[in-house]
Write a protein that holds these residues in place. Structure first.
Motif, PDB file in Angstrom:
ATOM      1  N   SER A  27       0.392  -2.681   0.147  1.00  0.00           N
ATOM      2  CA  SER A  27       0.314  -1.508  -0.731  1.00  0.00           C
ATOM      3  C   SER A  27      -0.413  -1.858  -2.029  1.00  0.00           C
ATOM      4  O   SER A  27      -1.271  -1.098  -2.492  1.00  0.00           O
ATOM      5  CB  SER A  27       1.725  -0.990  -1.036  1.00  0.00           C
ATOM      6  OG  SER A  27       2.409  -0.635   0.142  1.00  0.00           O
ATOM      7  N   ALA A  79       4.898   2.123   6.724  1.00  0.00           N
ATOM      8  CA  ALA A  79       5.911   2.882   5.980  1.00  0.00           C
ATOM      9  C   ALA A  79       6.845   3.593   6.949  1.00  0.00           C
ATOM     10  O   ALA A  79       8.070   3.641   6.736  1.00  0.00           O
ATOM     11  CB  ALA A  79       5.230   3.881   5.047  1.00  0.00           C
ATOM     12  N   TRP A 121      -1.135   1.744   6.675  1.00  0.00           N
ATOM     13  CA  TRP A 121      -0.090   1.823   5.647  1.00  0.00           C
ATOM     14  C   TRP A 121       0.966   2.859   6.040  1.00  0.00           C
ATOM     15  O   TRP A 121       2.169   2.609   5.890  1.00  0.00           O
ATOM     16  CB  TRP A 121      -0.719   2.191   4.316  1.00  0.00           C
ATOM     17  CG  TRP A 121       0.259   2.220   3.175  1.00  0.00           C
ATOM     18  CD1 TRP A 121       0.620   1.181   2.368  1.00  0.00           C
ATOM     19  CD2 TRP A 121       1.010   3.360   2.726  1.00  0.00           C
ATOM     20  NE1 TRP A 121       1.551   1.588   1.433  1.00  0.00           N
ATOM     21  CE2 TRP A 121       1.813   2.916   1.631  1.00  0.00           C
ATOM     22  CE3 TRP A 121       1.086   4.688   3.119  1.00  0.00           C
ATOM     23  CZ2 TRP A 121       2.670   3.777   0.945  1.00  0.00           C
ATOM     24  CZ3 TRP A 121       1.952   5.539   2.451  1.00  0.00           C
ATOM     25  CH2 TRP A 121       2.726   5.088   1.372  1.00  0.00           C
ATOM     26  N   PHE A 127       4.632  -5.396   3.366  1.00  0.00           N
ATOM     27  CA  PHE A 127       4.305  -4.018   2.993  1.00  0.00           C
ATOM     28  C   PHE A 127       3.989  -3.857   1.507  1.00  0.00           C
ATOM     29  O   PHE A 127       2.984  -3.215   1.157  1.00  0.00           O
ATOM     30  CB  PHE A 127       5.440  -3.087   3.421  1.00  0.00           C
ATOM     31  CG  PHE A 127       5.167  -1.631   3.161  1.00  0.00           C
ATOM     32  CD1 PHE A 127       4.247  -0.940   3.923  1.00  0.00           C
ATOM     33  CD2 PHE A 127       5.816  -0.960   2.137  1.00  0.00           C
ATOM     34  CE1 PHE A 127       3.981   0.401   3.690  1.00  0.00           C
ATOM     35  CE2 PHE A 127       5.560   0.382   1.891  1.00  0.00           C
ATOM     36  CZ  PHE A 127       4.640   1.066   2.670  1.00  0.00           C
ATOM     37  N   PRO A 128       4.796  -4.402   0.587  1.00  0.00           N
ATOM     38  CA  PRO A 128       4.428  -4.276  -0.833  1.00  0.00           C
ATOM     39  C   PRO A 128       3.099  -4.961  -1.150  1.00  0.00           C
ATOM     40  O   PRO A 128       2.319  -4.460  -1.983  1.00  0.00           O
ATOM     41  CB  PRO A 128       5.587  -4.956  -1.560  1.00  0.00           C
ATOM     42  CG  PRO A 128       6.721  -4.927  -0.610  1.00  0.00           C
ATOM     43  CD  PRO A 128       6.102  -5.045   0.744  1.00  0.00           C
ATOM     44  N   ILE A 175      -4.130  -2.097  -1.423  1.00  0.00           N
ATOM     45  CA  ILE A 175      -4.803  -0.799  -1.355  1.00  0.00           C
ATOM     46  C   ILE A 175      -4.990  -0.205  -2.754  1.00  0.00           C
ATOM     47  O   ILE A 175      -6.064   0.323  -3.082  1.00  0.00           O
ATOM     48  CB  ILE A 175      -4.001   0.157  -0.453  1.00  0.00           C
ATOM     49  CG1 ILE A 175      -4.066  -0.308   1.003  1.00  0.00           C
ATOM     50  CG2 ILE A 175      -4.524   1.589  -0.574  1.00  0.00           C
ATOM     51  CD1 ILE A 175      -3.260   0.536   1.963  1.00  0.00           C
ATOM     52  N   ILE A 176      -3.966  -0.300  -3.575  1.00  0.00           N
ATOM     53  CA  ILE A 176      -4.059   0.239  -4.935  1.00  0.00           C
ATOM     54  C   ILE A 176      -5.121  -0.493  -5.736  1.00  0.00           C
ATOM     55  O   ILE A 176      -5.956   0.123  -6.421  1.00  0.00           O
ATOM     56  CB  ILE A 176      -2.686   0.156  -5.628  1.00  0.00           C
ATOM     57  CG1 ILE A 176      -1.686   1.086  -4.945  1.00  0.00           C
ATOM     58  CG2 ILE A 176      -2.806   0.514  -7.106  1.00  0.00           C
ATOM     59  CD1 ILE A 176      -0.262   0.911  -5.424  1.00  0.00           C
TER      60      ILE A 176
END
Length: 322
Positions: free
Chosen positions: A239, A274, A270, A235-236, A242-243
């Motif tokens: 994330s 989450a 995402w 997940f990180p 995406i950023i």
């Protein structure tokens, strides 16, 4: 710089050989899986029939080491050969990069190759314990399917990337997303096996073939923990991908986010992951509800990879398909 055709051929050969070796590993592990099931059923029948159970504490008893069962030998052989397959998989990625003089993530063939490679590396990390090796049977099935699609339907010849992808953001953004996708593949398989194992407990009747298959797997709680641990890793990364993609979009298109089909589907995935992490930490949602959310996130990732890239036209249409 011109494409190095020799290295490109070596990369393709390594990729195809990896598929063949993965298939061999799958056969060996299936043999171990089936042999272990037969052994368990026979032992259960002997105990149920009141067969004698030798007492290891009897005086004068001489312990003779038993030969390794044939099924276990096949399993050990398969796990050893699995390392060779993963090395060939990684070699295909590295050689593709040297052949094209760029980071090998310019089309769907290369993306899927990287994602499946990440899934197998995660498998080697988390499934080294003998108790968990049976899970490789179920991890190799989607990996082999994806690699077959990558080598046939999605295959693209080694070539320079389109001008829009000639950026230092390519190795950063796409690598993180592809590795995260591979981790989510592993996590999704764990959640599916958890749901399957939960409905086939240890006490299932031996006449039920689904119950016999499930009993060779780790217990449901272990599968749930593996899914949760790997999602915490993925997940990180996803994330961050995406950023970083938003930062690249700002530099390339003058806006960080425009609800392009791929951006929208990535955002949905995402949100689902989450929600899974939140549900997994919430009382009353930790079992099947959280697992189904994780599976939904995995389905969204597959939809984003195949349907959005191939069917839907958008700014991210760089599949490399003719």
């Amino acid at each position: 710089m011109p494409i190095d055709e020799t290295l490109a051929r070596y990369s393709d050969f390594a990729f195809k050989t990896a598929i063949v070796v993965y298939a061999l590993v799958l056969v060996l592990l299936i043999v171990q899986y089936a042999a272990a099931q037969t052994k368990k059923v026979v032992e259960r029948e002997l105990v149920g029939a009141g067969g004698p159970t030798p007492d290891p504490a009897l005086p004068g008893r001489v312990d003779t080491p038993l030969p390794t069962p044939l099924g276990e030998r096949y399993g050990n052989m398969g796990f050893s050969v699995l390392h060779v397959a993963v090395l060939l998989h990684i070699a295909a990625i590295v050689l593709r990069g040297f052949a094209t003089h760029r980071f090998p993530l310019g089309n769907m063939y290369e993306f899927v190759t990287m994602a499946t490679g990440a899934a197998m590396v995660m498998g080697l990390i988390f499934l080294r314990d003998r108790r968990y090796r049976s899970m490789f049977v179920f991890l190799l099935l989607p990996v082999l399917l994806l690699m077959f699609l990558a080598g046939t339907v999605l295959y693209a010849d080694a070539a320079p990337v389109v001008p829009a992808l000639k950026s230092y953001w390519l190795p950063v953004h796409v690598t993180i997303v592809s590795v995260g996708s591979g981790i989510f593949l592993f996590s999704g398989v764990c959640s599916l096996l958890f749901l399957y194992r939960l409905h086939q407990p240890d006490g299932a009747e031996s006449a039920n073939p689904l119950g016999r298959v499930a009993r060779r797997l780790p217990d449901a709680q272990t599968l749930d923990r593996l899914a949760y641990k790997t999602t915490i890793i993925g997940f990180p990364l996803f994330s961050a991908g995406i950023i970083l993609g938003a930062i690249w979009a700002e530099a390339a298109w003058g806006r960080p986010w425009g609800w392009d089909p791929k951006e929208t589907c990535s955002f949905i995935a995402w949100v689902l992951y989450a929600a899974y992490l939140h549900a997994r930490a919430t009382s009353g949602w930790r079992d099947t509800k959280a697992a189904w959310i994780n599976v939904a996130g995995f389905v969204a990732m597959l939809f984003n990879l195949f349907i959005i890239n191939i069917v839907v036209s958008g700014l991210h249409s760089y599949a490399g398909l003719n």
